[in-house]
Design a protein around this motif. Structure first.
Motif, mmCIF file in Angstrom:
data_model
loop_
_atom_site.group_PDB
_atom_site.id
_atom_site.type_symbol
_atom_site.label_atom_id
_atom_site.label_comp_id
_atom_site.label_asym_id
_atom_site.label_seq_id
_atom_site.Cartn_x
_atom_site.Cartn_y
_atom_site.Cartn_z
ATOM 1 N N SER A 47 0.736 -1.183 0.203
ATOM 2 C CA SER A 47 -0.148 0.026 -0.005
ATOM 3 C C SER A 47 0.867 1.288 -0.151
ATOM 4 N N ALA A 67 -7.522 -2.191 7.059
ATOM 5 C CA ALA A 67 -7.425 -1.789 5.445
ATOM 6 C C ALA A 67 -8.331 -2.393 4.792
ATOM 7 N N SER A 81 -0.193 0.043 -5.368
ATOM 8 C CA SER A 81 -0.826 -0.207 -4.225
ATOM 9 C C SER A 81 -2.272 -1.357 -4.199
ATOM 10 N N LEU A 84 -6.175 -0.340 0.697
ATOM 11 C CA LEU A 84 -6.406 0.948 1.122
ATOM 12 C C LEU A 84 -6.244 0.984 2.637
#
Length: 111
Positions: A47, A67, A81, A84
């Protein structure tokens, strides 16, 4: 704000992970770190996180975080990535990480 129902919420997979590696990310447009996060059986995911205002590299290693793990991967400069990392944006734009207040199994989904 648009209201959602519980079925909508259930589609978002928010899981517990542990940051196992952190590196500076000078190629990012905004100050950020590259994170490698262990999600247990889900494996290690990467990430990009704009959390440099409140956290330094040493603060982040071994920290539990939450996340979203089922968003599509996103290319950030030269880095993919995959999840999140969740945080709360403070009054001055700084991001405060959301984390469990005790040890829990990695990869567990919140409910």
């Amino acid at each position: 704000m648009t209201q959602i129902n519980y079925d909508d919420f259930e589609q978002v997979e928010i899981r517990v992970g542990r940051i196992i590696e952190v590196k500076d990310f000078p190629q990012a447009r905004k100050p950020a770190y590259k994170l490698w996060i262990d999600f247990g059986d889900l494996g290690v995911k990467k990430s990009s996180a704009q959390i440099t205002k409140l956290y330094n590299l040493e603060d982040l290693k071994d920290r539990l975080i939450l996340a979203v793990t089922n968003f599509p991967p996103r290319q950030i400069a030269d880095f993919m990535s995959e999840v999140l990392v969740l945080g709360v944006v403070g009054e001055n734009g700084e991001v405060v990480l959301i984390q469990p207040d005790r040890e829990v199994p990695l990869g567990k989904r919140i409910s």
